[in-house]
Each structure stands twice: as C-alpha cells, then as structure tokens.
Design a protein around this motif. Sequence first.
Motif, mmCIF file in Angstrom:
data_model
loop_
_atom_site.group_PDB
_atom_site.id
_atom_site.type_symbol
_atom_site.label_atom_id
_atom_site.label_comp_id
_atom_site.label_asym_id
_atom_site.label_seq_id
_atom_site.Cartn_x
_atom_site.Cartn_y
_atom_site.Cartn_z
ATOM 1 N N VAL A 189 0.821 -1.210 0.000
ATOM 2 C CA VAL A 189 0.000 0.000 0.000
ATOM 3 C C VAL A 189 0.854 1.258 0.000
ATOM 4 O O VAL A 189 0.581 2.215 -0.721
ATOM 5 N N SER A 190 1.918 1.245 0.783
ATOM 6 C CA SER A 190 2.729 2.453 0.931
ATOM 7 C C SER A 190 3.759 2.657 -0.172
ATOM 8 O O SER A 190 4.065 3.791 -0.537
ATOM 9 N N GLY A 191 4.277 1.549 -0.726
ATOM 10 C CA GLY A 191 5.349 1.717 -1.708
ATOM 11 C C GLY A 191 5.266 0.860 -2.949
ATOM 12 O O GLY A 191 6.166 0.895 -3.791
ATOM 13 N N GLY A 192 4.213 0.053 -3.081
ATOM 14 C CA GLY A 192 4.080 -0.790 -4.265
ATOM 15 C C GLY A 192 4.882 -2.077 -4.163
ATOM 16 O O GLY A 192 5.602 -2.310 -3.186
ATOM 17 N N VAL A 193 4.772 -2.895 -5.194
ATOM 18 C CA VAL A 193 5.423 -4.214 -5.216
ATOM 19 C C VAL A 193 6.938 -4.094 -5.080
ATOM 20 O O VAL A 193 7.581 -4.904 -4.402
ATOM 21 N N LYS A 194 7.530 -3.078 -5.698
ATOM 22 C CA LYS A 194 8.986 -2.932 -5.681
ATOM 23 C C LYS A 194 9.529 -2.703 -4.280
ATOM 24 O O LYS A 194 10.707 -2.959 -4.022
ATOM 25 N N SER A 195 8.700 -2.205 -3.388
ATOM 26 C CA SER A 195 9.168 -1.909 -2.030
ATOM 27 C C SER A 195 9.208 -3.147 -1.139
ATOM 28 O O SER A 195 9.703 -3.094 -0.017
ATOM 29 N N ILE A 196 8.688 -4.267 -1.643
ATOM 30 C CA ILE A 196 8.618 -5.492 -0.837
ATOM 31 C C ILE A 196 9.849 -6.358 -1.081
ATOM 32 O O ILE A 196 10.207 -6.639 -2.227
ATOM 33 N N SER A 197 10.491 -6.762 -0.006
ATOM 34 C CA SER A 197 11.600 -7.712 -0.089
ATOM 35 C C SER A 197 11.586 -8.568 1.165
ATOM 36 O O SER A 197 11.245 -8.093 2.250
ATOM 37 N N LEU A 198 11.949 -9.834 1.011
ATOM 38 C CA LEU A 198 11.951 -10.743 2.157
ATOM 39 C C LEU A 198 12.951 -10.277 3.221
ATOM 40 O O LEU A 198 12.687 -10.384 4.417
ATOM 41 N N ARG A 199 14.070 -9.745 2.786
ATOM 42 C CA ARG A 199 15.086 -9.277 3.733
ATOM 43 C C ARG A 199 14.568 -8.091 4.551
ATOM 44 O O ARG A 199 14.764 -8.018 5.763
ATOM 45 N N GLU A 200 13.889 -7.157 3.882
ATOM 46 C CA GLU A 200 13.369 -5.990 4.587
ATOM 47 C C GLU A 200 12.246 -6.390 5.544
ATOM 48 O O GLU A 200 12.140 -5.861 6.651
ATOM 49 N N LEU A 201 11.425 -7.345 5.123
ATOM 50 C CA LEU A 201 10.365 -7.831 6.006
ATOM 51 C C LEU A 201 10.968 -8.505 7.240
ATOM 52 O O LEU A 201 10.460 -8.343 8.352
ATOM 53 N N SER A 202 12.066 -9.244 7.032
ATOM 54 C CA SER A 202 12.748 -9.890 8.148
ATOM 55 C C SER A 202 13.242 -8.858 9.144
ATOM 56 O O SER A 202 13.093 -9.014 10.364
ATOM 57 N N ARG A 203 13.848 -7.806 8.623
ATOM 58 C CA ARG A 203 14.378 -6.752 9.481
ATOM 59 C C ARG A 203 13.254 -6.087 10.279
ATOM 60 O O ARG A 203 13.375 -5.855 11.485
ATOM 61 N N GLU A 204 12.153 -5.814 9.602
ATOM 62 C CA GLU A 204 11.045 -5.137 10.265
ATOM 63 C C GLU A 204 10.404 -5.995 11.348
ATOM 64 O O GLU A 204 9.962 -5.491 12.381
ATOM 65 N N GLY A 226 12.018 -8.362 12.980
ATOM 66 C CA GLY A 226 13.006 -8.745 13.985
ATOM 67 C C GLY A 226 13.387 -10.207 13.969
ATOM 68 O O GLY A 226 13.665 -10.792 15.017
ATOM 69 N N VAL A 227 13.417 -10.813 12.768
ATOM 70 C CA VAL A 227 13.817 -12.217 12.651
ATOM 71 C C VAL A 227 15.003 -12.318 11.699
ATOM 72 O O VAL A 227 15.355 -11.353 11.020
ATOM 73 N N SER A 228 15.620 -13.469 11.633
ATOM 74 C CA SER A 228 16.759 -13.655 10.727
ATOM 75 C C SER A 228 16.281 -13.559 9.281
ATOM 76 O O SER A 228 15.114 -13.820 8.979
ATOM 77 N N HIS A 229 17.202 -13.194 8.396
ATOM 78 C CA HIS A 229 16.801 -12.988 7.000
ATOM 79 C C HIS A 229 16.432 -14.289 6.298
ATOM 80 O O HIS A 229 15.867 -14.272 5.200
ATOM 81 N N THR A 230 16.727 -15.422 6.922
ATOM 82 C CA THR A 230 16.360 -16.709 6.319
ATOM 83 C C THR A 230 15.000 -17.215 6.811
ATOM 84 O O THR A 230 14.427 -18.128 6.220
ATOM 85 N N SER A 231 14.499 -16.630 7.885
ATOM 86 C CA SER A 231 13.241 -17.118 8.477
ATOM 87 C C SER A 231 12.049 -17.102 7.518
ATOM 88 O O SER A 231 11.273 -18.059 7.471
ATOM 89 N N PRO A 232 11.858 -16.020 6.722
ATOM 90 C CA PRO A 232 10.695 -15.996 5.824
ATOM 91 C C PRO A 232 10.679 -17.141 4.819
ATOM 92 O O PRO A 232 9.611 -17.560 4.369
#
Length: 213
Positions: free
Chosen positions: A39-54, A56-62
């Motif tokens: 909603v805020s930034g479109g499809v390009k703003s989505i990344s598994l690594r950024e979601l992990s950071r937000e 608070g889990v390891s970047h491999t968890s997703p």
Amino acid sequence: MLHFLPIRYKVLPMKVSERPYHHGHLREALLKTAERALVSGGVKSISLRELSRELGVSHTSPRRHFASKQALLDALALRGFERFDEILGRAAKQGGPDFKGRLTKLARAYVGFALKHPALLSLMFEAKHRPDAPRELLEASEKAFGHAHSTFTEGQAAGEVIAGDPWRLSIVVFSALLGLVSISDNGKFKGIPLDRLVGEVIERILLGLRPRR
C-alpha cells in the motif's frame, strides 16, 4: 567497630521483546507487513530481507514459509481473492432474488473493494494473468467472480437477461466498473460519489441486457 550500611539492590524490570508478531505466527505477520508495504510503496518496495528486518527475525526465516518474493506475492494475491469472494458473496445474498438488485449490490461491492484496496486489486489481477500462476490462486479468482456468473445465469433463467455466455456478460459489467474507478478521484467523479454513479451505470447496462421482445 565498623558499621556497614546494608546494600540496596535496584531491581530492573525485564525488557520484553516487542516483536510485532506472536511466536509461531510468522507467516501471518509476513503477509500483513507485506500488504502494508504494498500500500505504501508498491510491489517494488517489498523484499523478504526488509520484512525480516522489520519483524526482527533472521533474513532466512521468511523462506520457511515463502521460497521467494513471488511466492509471497502470490499468497498475498490469494488472500485478496479470498476476501474479495467473501465481500461479493455477501453482496449477492443481500441483493435478494431480483436480478437488478443482486447486480447492483455486486457492482457496489466491487467498486468499494477497488477503492479501498487499489494496490491489492492490481496485484491480484497481475498474479492471475501470469502464465505460471498457481492453480490455487486461479481457483480462488474463479470462485470470487463466480458470484457474478451465477447472478447472470439466474437472470437468464428468469427471462431478465439476454442469452449468451454469463462469463462474457459479467466481463462487460466489471470492465465498465473498473473504468469508472480508474477515472475517479477520492471515490468521486466530477464531485459525484461513485456509489451513486454505480447505480446509473447498472441502469444503462441493463437496457442492453434485457431480452429483445
């Protein structure tokens, strides 16, 4: 004699983790956070690594839940179609047995969803038209739009709608509604609320759908 004062220890409160999801519900948290990013930034703003950071889990968890970003987007689109199905199904029931009433309710529900979730609806359509779209997603799409199909089928059986493929007839209606949404601004067109215009659009479409006597 020496006198020692008692040592007073200050008990500090334990810091509680403020993870934005409950343990074991990472998949749900990923989908909700991804939709906010959409909603805020479109499809390009989505990344598994950024979601992990937000979250608070390891970047491999997703990757325990989604093998890739595309898998996450497909799951988000699937969820969108499931919500869409609930909304259209409820609208069809509220419209009663009358074809015009049901079609008008469906139309208003469709426009309402499109206005409230424009980014999600765009993702849903893009996902379903991909050559390698998951079967589960395609089935959810057909189920959601199936409410319009059944409405036209019943309208034909009642002699209120011309003969023809119900799917193609419903495409005419949804195309007109999508066009109406695309030229609107904040739910209005030239100051007129779309909810009011939807009724007028359906009235005119019905003129062409009535059986020729």
